[in-house]
Design an enzyme around this catalytic site. Structure first.
Site, short mmCIF file in Angstrom:
data_model
loop_
_atom_site.label_atom_id
_atom_site.label_comp_id
_atom_site.label_asym_id
_atom_site.label_seq_id
_atom_site.Cartn_x
_atom_site.Cartn_y
_atom_site.Cartn_z
N LYS A 18 -2.30 5.41 -0.49
CA LYS A 18 -2.27 6.87 -0.71
C LYS A 18 -0.86 7.43 -0.55
O LYS A 18 -0.38 8.19 -1.38
CB LYS A 18 -3.20 7.59 0.28
N ARG A 93 -10.78 14.53 5.43
CA ARG A 93 -11.29 13.25 5.92
C ARG A 93 -12.69 13.35 6.47
O ARG A 93 -13.23 12.35 6.93
CB ARG A 93 -10.36 12.78 7.05
N ARG A 132 3.07 -3.91 7.56
CA ARG A 132 3.86 -2.72 7.15
C ARG A 132 4.92 -2.37 8.21
O ARG A 132 4.66 -2.37 9.40
CB ARG A 132 2.93 -1.52 6.96
N ARG A 165 3.94 1.18 13.08
CA ARG A 165 3.13 2.28 13.59
C ARG A 165 2.20 1.78 14.69
O ARG A 165 1.68 0.68 14.61
CB ARG A 165 2.30 2.87 12.44
N ARG A 176 -9.94 1.94 12.43
CA ARG A 176 -9.66 2.93 11.38
C ARG A 176 -10.54 2.68 10.15
O ARG A 176 -11.00 3.62 9.52
CB ARG A 176 -8.18 2.89 10.99
P1 AP5 Z 1 0.42 3.17 2.21
O1 AP5 Z 1 0.86 3.86 0.95
O2 AP5 Z 1 1.12 3.52 3.47
O3 AP5 Z 1 -1.17 3.35 2.38
P2 AP5 Z 1 -1.98 4.56 2.94
O4 AP5 Z 1 -3.27 4.57 2.19
O5 AP5 Z 1 -1.16 5.81 2.90
O6 AP5 Z 1 -2.21 4.03 4.42
P3 AP5 Z 1 -2.12 4.79 5.80
O7 AP5 Z 1 -2.23 3.73 6.85
O8 AP5 Z 1 -0.94 5.68 5.88
O9 AP5 Z 1 -3.44 5.64 5.70
P4 AP5 Z 1 -4.25 6.22 6.83
O10 AP5 Z 1 -5.18 7.07 6.02
O11 AP5 Z 1 -4.90 5.31 7.78
O12 AP5 Z 1 -3.15 6.94 7.74
P5 AP5 Z 1 -2.70 8.45 7.90
O13 AP5 Z 1 -1.26 8.42 8.12
O14 AP5 Z 1 -3.29 9.33 6.86
O15 AP5 Z 1 0.49 1.61 1.95
C1 AP5 Z 1 0.15 0.68 2.98
C2 AP5 Z 1 1.02 -0.59 2.83
O16 AP5 Z 1 0.70 -1.22 1.61
C3 AP5 Z 1 2.53 -0.32 2.80
O17 AP5 Z 1 3.20 -1.39 3.42
C4 AP5 Z 1 2.85 -0.29 1.30
O18 AP5 Z 1 4.19 -0.66 1.06
C5 AP5 Z 1 1.86 -1.31 0.75
N1 AP5 Z 1 1.39 -1.00 -0.60
C6 AP5 Z 1 1.10 0.23 -1.12
N2 AP5 Z 1 0.68 0.10 -2.40
C7 AP5 Z 1 0.70 -1.24 -2.67
C8 AP5 Z 1 0.34 -2.02 -3.82
N3 AP5 Z 1 -0.11 -1.44 -4.96
N4 AP5 Z 1 0.48 -3.36 -3.73
C9 AP5 Z 1 0.92 -3.95 -2.58
N5 AP5 Z 1 1.28 -3.28 -1.46
C10 AP5 Z 1 1.14 -1.93 -1.52
O19 AP5 Z 1 -3.46 8.83 9.26
C11 AP5 Z 1 -3.12 8.27 10.49
C12 AP5 Z 1 -3.95 8.90 11.60
O20 AP5 Z 1 -3.68 10.32 11.67
C13 AP5 Z 1 -5.48 8.81 11.44
O21 AP5 Z 1 -6.00 7.59 11.91
C14 AP5 Z 1 -5.93 10.02 12.28
O22 AP5 Z 1 -5.89 9.74 13.65
C15 AP5 Z 1 -4.86 11.06 11.98
N6 AP5 Z 1 -5.20 11.90 10.83
C16 AP5 Z 1 -4.51 11.99 9.65
N7 AP5 Z 1 -5.11 12.85 8.83
C17 AP5 Z 1 -6.21 13.31 9.47
C18 AP5 Z 1 -7.25 14.20 9.11
N8 AP5 Z 1 -7.29 14.79 7.91
N9 AP5 Z 1 -8.23 14.45 10.03
C19 AP5 Z 1 -8.21 13.87 11.24
N10 AP5 Z 1 -7.26 12.99 11.64
C20 AP5 Z 1 -6.26 12.72 10.75
#
Ligand code: AP5
Length: 223
Positions: A18, A93, A132, A165, A176
């Site tokens: 994402k 979410r 990552r 992270r 997660r």
């Molecule tokens: P990446 O693009 O970082 O993937 P992502 O889907 O963004 O993964 P995240 O871990 O950031 O998502 P998340 O939803 O768990 O975390 P968030 O920060 O929102 O890619 C991942 C890896 O794959 C990278 O190394 C990248 O290079 C690689 N990659 C990407 N595309 C690729 C491809 N096509 N091929 C190969 N490799 C690839 O949330 C973190 C925490 O914040 C949550 O757990 C929660 O505690 C809190 N939080 C955030 N938002 C909310 C909300 N709305 N409500 C409540 N709590 C929240």
């Protein structure tokens, strides 16, 4: 595309790509990216009241309470750069967050136009997340096995420090993924029932996934 206002949601489990796709879209469409994970990590780094409340939830892979996140998003969407549209990454979410988002947009005479869900098999998600590394300075991401940095621990783009992270440890990743299935997957039905959901296969290259998302945006314009 430049003149059209895009208000879209990017969904998918942790590691689906994402954040990667949101950045590519922002560059291409020149719209703001609102990543709740990035905003929360910033608040934690700055040790604000919100950051202090959020940290314990984030470190164990749980969701931060709806009321905190909804208030944060309301504030962010009120800024000037969101008036020309936005891409939401990591929000909503929960169904409650999706309803709150609709209500806050309705007050402004706006609505979400598209929700893209990126699917990737669980084994691949774990592989992506556990390797990552992210730059503290510019947010650039790499992977220790698939695309290692030229120099250990150093960002290829800006020379900043690469870090893992707190929630990218294997036991937290599993939590997660469970939270996603229990609390976030129902949001897909919310958007599907409104005719806004499009599912994308996230297993290809970044560019391939990006092309699929662009094709959905083009279909939407045509439709
Ligand atoms: P990446 O693009 O970082 O993937 P992502 O889907 O963004 O993964 P995240 O871990 O950031 O998502 P998340 O939803 O768990 O975390 P968030 O920060 O929102 O890619 C991942 C890896 O794959 C990278 O190394 C990248 O290079 C690689 N990659 C990407 N595309 C690729 C491809 N096509 N091929 C190969 N490799 C690839 O949330 C973190 C925490 O914040 C949550 O757990 C929660 O505690 C809190 N939080 C955030 N938002 C909310 C909300 N709305 N409500 C409540 N709590 C929240």
């Amino acid at each position: 595309m430049a003149s059209e206002v895009i208000r879209m949601v990017l969904m998918g489990p942790p590691g689906a790509g994402k954040g990667t796709q949101a950045r590519m879209l922002a560059e291409d469409l020149r719209v703001a990216v609102v990543s709740t994970g990035d905003i929360l990590r910033d608040e934690v780094r700055q040790a604000t009241a919100l950051g202090k409340s959020a940290k314990a939830f984030m470190d164990k892979g749980a969701l931060v309470p709806d009321e905190l996140v909804v208030a944060m998003v309301r504030n962010r969407l009120g800024r000037d750069d969101c008036q020309r549209g936005f891409v939401l990454d990591g929000f909503p979410r929960t169904v409650e967050q999706a309803q709150a988002l609709d209500a806050m947009l309705e007050e402004r005479g706006e609505a979400i136009g598209l929700c893209i869900s990126i699917s990737v098999p669980e084994t691949e998600l774990v592989r992506r997340l556990s390797g990552r590394r992210t730059c503290r300075a510019c947010g650039w991401m790499c992977h220790l096995l698939f695309e290692p940095p030229a120099k250990d621990g150093v960002c290829d783009r800006c020379g900043g420090e690469l870090y893992q992270r707190n929630d990218d440890r294997e036991e937290v990743i599993k939590e997660r993924l469970g939270v996603y299935q229990r609390e976030t997957a129902p949001v897909l039905s919310y958007y599907a029932s409104r005719g806004l959901l499009r599912e994308i296969d996230g297993r290809g290259s970044r560019e391939g996934v990006f092309a699929s998302i662009k094709a959905e945006l083009a279909n939407r314009r045509g439709g």
